[in-house]
Design an enzyme around this catalytic site. Structure first.
Site, PDB file in Angstrom:
ATOM      1  N   SER A 341       0.917  -1.187   0.005  1.00 50.26           N
ATOM      2  CA  SER A 341       0.054  -0.084  -0.056  1.00 50.26           C
ATOM      3  C   SER A 341       0.871   1.278  -0.035  1.00 50.26           C
ATOM      4  O   SER A 341       2.021   1.196   0.477  1.00 50.26           O
ATOM      5  CB  SER A 341      -0.900  -0.064   1.231  1.00 50.26           C
ATOM      6  N   ASP A 342       0.337   2.375  -0.554  1.00 45.11           N
ATOM      7  CA  ASP A 342       1.193   3.613  -0.485  1.00 45.11           C
ATOM      8  C   ASP A 342       0.632   4.347   0.912  1.00 45.11           C
ATOM      9  O   ASP A 342      -0.337   4.760   1.003  1.00 45.11           O
ATOM     10  CB  ASP A 342       0.616   4.563  -1.882  1.00 45.11           C
ATOM     11  N   SER A 343       1.731   4.385   1.659  1.00 45.14           N
ATOM     12  CA  SER A 343       1.212   5.042   3.082  1.00 45.14           C
ATOM     13  C   SER A 343       0.109   4.866   3.565  1.00 45.14           C
ATOM     14  O   SER A 343      -0.485   3.606   3.662  1.00 45.14           O
ATOM     15  CB  SER A 343       1.895   6.557   2.932  1.00 45.14           C
TER      16      SER A 343
END
Length: 946
Positions: A341-343
């Site tokens: 996941s992105d952040s």
């Protein structure tokens, strides 16, 4: 030059693994629990037996299933999360006794950015003793890895992840231009080298997974992350992305994780932060522009990692979308790596998108959608605990957990973590990271990325022999920060533009410098919409710059952007030069001295005034730590600029969206006549179009051909042309190939980039350039959203830019079945057929006595007689190896397939035409029937009566 932080040679501190107070770094790493390390394998679970997952010779899938079968749910869920590294979430640089009771006592999926030197936004690089030199850094990561191998039950190694879009993010490493600059090289082999160097240095530093490349396609020039894209063409992004991944993943030295999947780079108004939502695109636009690079890179490289994006599309958050993360990514594209996941993408499902009521529901949606590993600046417990609750409550099945963990383990096995979990050659790390060979590649990238936008009256290159004094000014003239942005090396030595110029002209000319103005003024960005008067201090500094220019023979003004104006979460409302930069430029230009504008920035800028009044403009993007050297080489003619734009320069933000590719006539509007009596109501056209770039020499295109000119959708055509350097200086020309579908069932782009080649040519030299056109260049999404190649004409264009087309040819695509029917109809009826050896039957009519048809007893040749003529003789040339007599018959048919013998004879002489006469009659066919074996006929002449 940037002054580096000096680190002690000896290590200080203690840990669970290493209790020594002082540790000297050995040349070769040596783990502690020697009893688990065997020749050719490691006893990860410490049971004294070589399990399948510990056997390097076993198939990867078998190793995965063996390990998965031994894992508890605690161990599985720990693999599904990232632990952010030192001073991000993890407070320890090396393992401590507390680790034995922490969540990661059961293992961890990944540790991100550990000891890479990055602390937080706006803070200087870390001075921790383990960030440098490379050998010490690798030793420290090995010590962390040793905790997971030696101190956890199953010994599952951790995946050390890190950023790396302009070189691996480390205290030091080879520092390349930002990805936007790399895109402007248009050089596949160079990008492959950059990928290989990035992956190699990462692995020597101890990292095993690098978050690169960025496969987002630029669409809105205001977007803060424009500096991170390769360009606006999905084809170019895919081509360079393929090279980057293949270089990084060479021999599985690291896993490459591409980002951001998907439809991330066209947010409404280019807004970022919590507004990373609601991309303003149609489904067809998403597929043809944003999905295209991911699809090709995954299918053509075996990409091992994908980062899921924050945004939604059409109301569905990508992070919670089974359609995007499973059906499309894994099902259609065949992705076999793991999704990270992105952040805060998981958290956004409930804090921003509102599609989940709380964190627990956000976790459930993400995992069900296809997420493998949550990665953000939060404790791993914040994800793992609700995940375990969901499994206990039946909210997520164990089968789903197993599927997610399989992907994670697959990547770890493929990159060799279960065979070589440590970076053993510590001394080699010091020799490899940022070595001279790698630095040469970085300098090449800096040079090739620079674009010459304007050069009136050949102001450039500067003749050092006729210059005594050079004035240099501008906020980017002596600036290093552009080379030290996030997602790359942090503390390397940087040659600024000022330093590069001084080194170039040392002993030949004087250089006088003043800054002239700051990058932005005190009221920025409000000063973009309100014209505040100059302060006395600002006036004074501009006046000094003017005085310097008056004293000089040439003025070099270095303007643009920087970390204050561009980057993640730094989108703009304007594309003008920020702060007082235009005022400074105008004041220098007013001196009447020759002016050269050098732009260093992370996005296209609307430098309309400069384009009209300044004679020479160089666009350098963020050219990396070698940027000052590269710019000086170009200014003084030691290197001929050859970069070309992979982005469009709008004249104003009022034109946005304004990009490439575009629909026909979609970027022109209104009248053409300005002024009170005109009909023009808005500015039209690009300041600089996609593909544009000048050179110190000139190039001529000729002899463009395509072969074949007609293909079916699954065939390939080859385009060739000649390019000649018609000037006096060697240089690179970037030959660009574009395609236009002339007639289509849906509206297509006016031009699609379909090929490019960077060609080096000496003065007067000519080279042939070749391109292959296949299905991927011709496809469109039809009205049913299916990829098809529609039959018809395609204009193939070669040029020096998207608007400077030099040569064109037409390619016709035919439907396979239609073509076959046409060819069958056009095929001339053969006058002769045979009962055997059909392919040689025409030899009897070719006039060549050395070619022949051969048959055995009972075989025959049949000749169709048009118009049912009367036939009364035939001349035949027989051949036979043994020259023995042979018998034959001549038969005639009046139709209906019934043949009657009209002549029976014996061949006495071979190799010579013999005439055989018989009672003539009208006939539709004549047949020669053989009554012996291995008889050949080389020529036949049928005589028809008048």
């Amino acid at each position: 030059m940037k002054i580096l932080i000096t680190l002690p040679f000896f290590l200080f501190g203690s840990s669970l693994i290493c209790a020594q107070k002082v540790q000297k770094i050995p040349s070769v790493y040596k783990p502690v629990k020697k009893e688990i390390y065997h020749k050719g394998w490691i006893d990860f679970n410490k049971n004294g037996v070589k399990d399948v997952y510990e056997d390097p010779s076993a198939p990867v899938d078998s190793r995965i299933e063996d390990l998965l079968g031994q894992m508890t749910m605690e161990e599985k869920t720990c693999q599904m999360v990232t632990l952010y590294g030192y001073k991000r979430v993890l407070k320890d640089d090396l393992p401590t006794p507390e680790w034995k009771t922490s969540l990661w006592k059961d293992g961890i999926g990944a540790i991100d950015e550990h000891l890479n030197g990055f602390q937080q936004w706006g803070l200087p690089p870390s001075d921790n003793p383990y960030v440098w030199p490379a050998s010490r850094h690798a030793w420290a990561l090995n010590e962390v890895q040793r905790f997971f191998v030696e101190e956890t039950r199953l010994g599952i190694p951790v995946d050390f992840t890190n950023e790396g879009i302009r070189g691996v993010e480390s205290f030091r490493a080879t520092n390349f231009p930002t990805q936007l600059g790399i895109g402007h090289t248009w050089n596949r082999s160079l990008v492959h080298k950059i990928g290989e160097i990035t992956g190699r240095e990462a692995r020597f530093l101890g990292y095993t997974n690098v978050y690169a490349p960025i496969l987002d396609v630029g669409r809105d020039q205001r977007w803060g992350r424009y500096e991170e894209v390769y360009g606006e063409s999905p084809y170019l992004v895919a081509e360079l992305g393929i090279e980057m991944v293949n270089g990084m993943q060479k021999n599985y030295q690291v896993a490459a994780t591409a980002k951001h999947f998907v439809a991330y780079s066209n947010n409404k108004g280019a807004r970022e932060g919590m507004a990373r939502v609601d991309p303003q695109m149609s489904p067809r636009e998403v597929e043809m522009i944003h999905v295209y690079p991911f699809k090709r890179v995954i299918r053509e490289t075996g990409l091992l990692g994908v980062m899921s994006s924050y945004n939604d599309y059409d109301g569905i958050p990508v992070q919670g979308s089974f359609y995007w993360l499973t059906e499309r990514l894994r099902g259609e594209m065949g992705f076999r790596g793991y999704v990270v996941s992105d952040s805060d993408a998981v958290e956004y499902l409930y804090t921003k998108h509102g599609t989940a009521k709380d964190m627990k529901e956000a976790v459930r949606q993400s995992v069900e959608a296809g997420l493998n590993v949550r990665c953000t600046f939060r404790s791993p417990e914040s994800y793992v605990e609700p995940l375990r609750e969901l499994v206990e409550e039946g909210g997520i099945s164990e089968e789903t957990i197993n599927n997610r963990v399989r992907d994670i383990l697959r990547v770890k096995f493929l990159i060799g973590l279960f065979d070589s979990p440590y970076q053993m050659q510590l001394a080699e790390a010091d020799k490899t990271v940022e070595n001279p060979e790698h630095e040469e590649v970085a300098l090449q990238a800096s040079r090739e990325s620079i674009v010459l936008l304007k050069n009136d009256n050949n102001v450039l290159p500067l003749n050092i022999n006729s210059i005594k004094t050079i004035s240099v000014c501008g906020p980017n003239a002596d600036e290093e920060g552009y080379a030290l942005t996030h997602y790359g090396p942090l503390a390397v030595e940087v040659t600024t533009v000022l330093e590069g110029i001084k080194e170039k002209v040392a002993g030949k000319a004087d250089v006088i410098y003043t800054k002239g103005c700051e990058l932005v003024d005190e009221n920025w960005p409000e000063s973009e919409i309100i014209d505040y008067p100059l302060t006395e201090e600002e006036k004074k500094e501009i006046d000094i710059a003017v005085e310097n220019a008056v004293k000089s023979d040439v003025a070099i003004v270095v303007l643009g952007g920087g970390q204050r104006t561009c980057g993640e979460n730094k989108s703009r409302t304007s594309l003008e030069l920020p702060g007082r930069q235009l005022r400074l430029l105008q004041a220098i230009q007013a001196t009447g001295k020759p002016v050269v504008l050098v732009l260093i920035n992370g996005r296209p800028l609307s430098v309309n005034w400069a384009d009209k009044y300044v004679p020479a403009i160089l666009e350098a993007w963020y050219p990396g730590s070698k940027g000052g050297i590269a710019i000086a080489d170009i200014l003084f003619g030691d290197y001929n600029p050859g970069g070309k734009l992979t982005v469009t320069f709008p004249k104003t933000v009022g034109q946005i969206p304004f990009n490439f590719p575009a629909k026909p006539a979609s970027q022109v509007d209104g009248g053409k006549n300005p002024g009170p009596k005109g009909n023009m109501s808005r500015i039209n056209g690009a300041l600089y179009p996609f593909g544009y770039g000048l050179s110190y020499t000139t190039f001529e295109y000729s002899d463009m051909e395509i072969n074949p000119k007609v293909i079916t959708p699954n065939e390939t055509a080859t385009v060739t042309m000649k390019v000649k350097n018609t000037g006096d200086m060697a240089g690179d020309e970037i030959v660009q190939l574009y395609i236009r579908d002339v007639l289509s069932s849906v509206t297509t782009y006016e031009k699609n980039l379909a090929g490019f080649e960077r060609v080096y040519l000496k003065p007067g030299e000519t080279k042939e350039v070749k391109f292959q056109i296949d299905r991927k260049h011709l496809e469109l999404l039809d009205s049913d959203m299916k990829w098809v190649v529609e039959p018809g004409d395609f204009v193939i264009m070669a040029g020096a830019s998207s608007e400077d087309i030099r040569q064109t040819v037409i390619l016709n695509v035919e439907d396979y079945r239609v073509r076959n029917a046409r060819l069958e109809a056009e095929k001339p009826e053969s006058p002769v057929s045979a009962s055997t050896n059909i392919e040689s039957a025409m030899n009897v009519l070719d006039g060549n006595s050395s070619t022949y048809w051969q048959g055995n007893k009972g075989d025959y040749l049949t000749f169709a007689l048009k118009g049912n003529p009367k036939v009364d003789e035939v001349s035949i040339t027989f051949v036979r190896e043994n020259n023995l007599p042979a018998t034959f018959e001549v038969q005639l048919s009046g139709g209906g397939g019934q043949f009657l013998t009209v002549y029976s004879g014996t061949v006495e002489e071979y190799g010579k035409s013999q005439t055989y006469k018989f009672k003539g009659t009208t006939a539709s066919d004549l047949r020669i029937l053989l009554n012996d074996d291995r008889i050949g006929i080389s020529e036949v002449d049928i005589v028809k009566s008048k």
